[in-house]
Design a protein around this motif. Structure first.
Motif: not given
Length: 476
Positions: A186-202, A217-222
């Motif tokens: 639950w706790w800690g520094h979040r991994i600085p990586a995002w996933y694009c929901g449109d093209c699956e780019e990391v 695209g703007s559909d990004l999930r960290q």
């Protein structure tokens, strides 16, 4: 068993000389899996033929990598059997085990059953069995970080005290694998990586992205994982000083002089601070690493929350005080050696504090409060008793400084403790009584008593600061 993708035998096991390279049929799953020869197999254990489940066992994972075996993950994240488990899909792992055993018996696949004790990992908090589980994780490539950190110690830019701990450091660093830094907590520094929901780019970025660089695209999930605690801790020598900004604190305190820590985290923390410090700051984070032992129970066992044998220092402070606890630990902690903790040491340190207090009361009964200068003030013509104790004081101070410079704090305070008790309290205070009664020697004796007490308070202050500070206000 449902995730088995091979059977391993030892290459020198004559019983299976003809089996290596052939395939067998995995019961219940009807999957054809190969027999491979691998040195890790113990031919004396069981049948000498070991099922290989690369997705659910660290050793099997290594065997699978060496022999190109498929890794089939049969669990969901809730530890239920997934779609790869055939007819057992949807069952909880413990229920599935019983069902698999019954199905094997019904199919005539069980020859006999033996009860065996074996080591299984448990969560130290909830005490449930931890299931090894193959999943995607983030790793740091350690090769570029390790080489400069090894060189820093070999070249003497950072040294270990005692020096023998360098061997442990080198062994660890020279055999290091890439570092898995993602954690599902639950706790800690979040991994600085995002996933694009449109093209699956990391996307890995220093600043939070708002659009995908590939498809806009703007559909990004960290990523929901956080960094390993030791990764965050590795940044401590400079991240606490304002980095990445060039702050006055960073310029003043990086690199630092000394790190004092236990041998059990040389690998987890010290090595990683060296790697990160050199990588991000271009210099080692500290010049000296002083290694102390672990405080253990009286029978030598490691104190552990899970074992319930830990001694709460707050309880000891409540019963005996912080100063006695600190002095007892400092005197017992020889460099690099473990400390089997004993309350008798704390009791002895408490009695010493009482002795020092009573000695100060005696001295203050013969000198004016606040009459002793903070430095200097030694008598010009001391009598024989005063000359003796001042000579001894000078020799002890010189040796105390030498031992402290060598980080031999237990020896330094052992020397000081014995000098104070055996020479000042037992001898000089008694000898001073006759000198104080003689008008010709009373003045220089009072002066000597004051400076000896003052210097003892200075020397003992790092170990027993509360007592020495209280007395210092009366003496100086």
């Amino acid at each position: 068993m449902l995730g088995d993708t091979g059977v391993a035998v030892h290459p020198d096991d004559e019983r299976y000389a003809d089996a290596s390279g052939k395939t067998v049929l995995l019961p219940l799953m009807n999957r054809e899996i190969p027999v491979v020869a691998d040195d890790v197999v113990d031919p004396e254990f069981g049948t000498g033929a070991v099922k290989v489940t690369p997705a659910h066992d660290p050793n099997d994972f290594e065997i699978g990598n060496r022999h190109g075996l498929e890794a089939i993950n049969i669990f969901t994240i809730e530890a239920e059997v997934n779609e790869h488990g055939g007819e057992f899909a949807g069952l909880d792992r413990l229920v599935a085990r019983r069902a698999v055993k019954e199905a094997l018996a019904e199919g005539g696949f069980i020859d006999h059953i033996e009860e065996r004790a074996h080591s299984v990992g448990h969560c130290y908090r909830c005490h449930t069995v931890v299931e090894p589980y193959l999943s995607l994780q983030w790793f740091v490539k350690v090769g570029p970080l390790v080489t400069p950190a090894i060189a820093a110690v070999r070249e003497g830019r950072t040294r270990f005290v005692p020096q023998r701990w360098e061997n442990s450091y080198f062994h660890w660093m020279e055999n290091l694998r890439d570092w898995c830094v993602s954690r599902q907590i639950w706790w800690g520094h979040r991994i600085p990586a995002w996933y694009c929901g449109d093209c699956e780019e990391v996307i890995v970025a220093r600043e939070d992205p708002t659009t995908c660089p590939s498809c806009q695209g703007s559909d990004l999930r960290q990523d929901e994982d956080v960094l390993d605690t030791w990764f965050s801790s590795a940044l401590w020598p400079f991240s606490t000083l304002g980095w990445p900004d060039e702050t006055p604190d960073l310029a003043t305190f990086y690199p630092n002089t000394v790190l004092v820590t236990g041998f059990d985290i040389i690998y987890f923390w010290v090595a990683r601070m060296l790697k990160m410090g050199i990588e991000f700051m271009g210099d080692v984070p500290f010049a000296d690493v002083v290694i102390h032992g672990l405080v253990r129970t009286p029978d030598g066992r490691k104190m552990s929350k899970s074992l319930g044998n830990a001694i709460d220092p707050l309880d000891v402070i409540e019963s005996h005080g912080a100063d006695p606890l600190r002095l007892a630990i400092v005197q017992a902690a020889a460099p690099g050696q473990d400390v089997p903790f004993d309350m008798e040491w704390v009791e002895g340190a408490r009695k010493f504090g009482n002795k020092l207090w009573n000695a100060a009361r005696f001295v203050l009964g013969h000198i004016d409060p606040g009459s002793v200068p903070a430095t200097g003030g030694y008598p010009e013509n001391p009598g024989p008793e005063s000359a003796w104790i001042l000579s001894r004081l000078g020799a002890v101070v010189e040796r105390f400084d030498e031992l402290s410079d060598e980080y031999r704090f237990s020896d330094a305070y052992g020397l000081l403790y014995n000098f104070a008790w055996s020479e000042v309290f037992d001898w000089y205070l008694e000898l001073s009584k006759a000198a104080l009664a003689d008008e010709a020697s009373a003045a220089e004796t009072r002066q000597t008593l004051g400076v000896v007490l003052r210097d003892l308070l200075k020397l003992f202050h790092p170990a027993i600061p509360y007592l020495t500070e209280e007395l210092w206000k009366e003496v100086v």
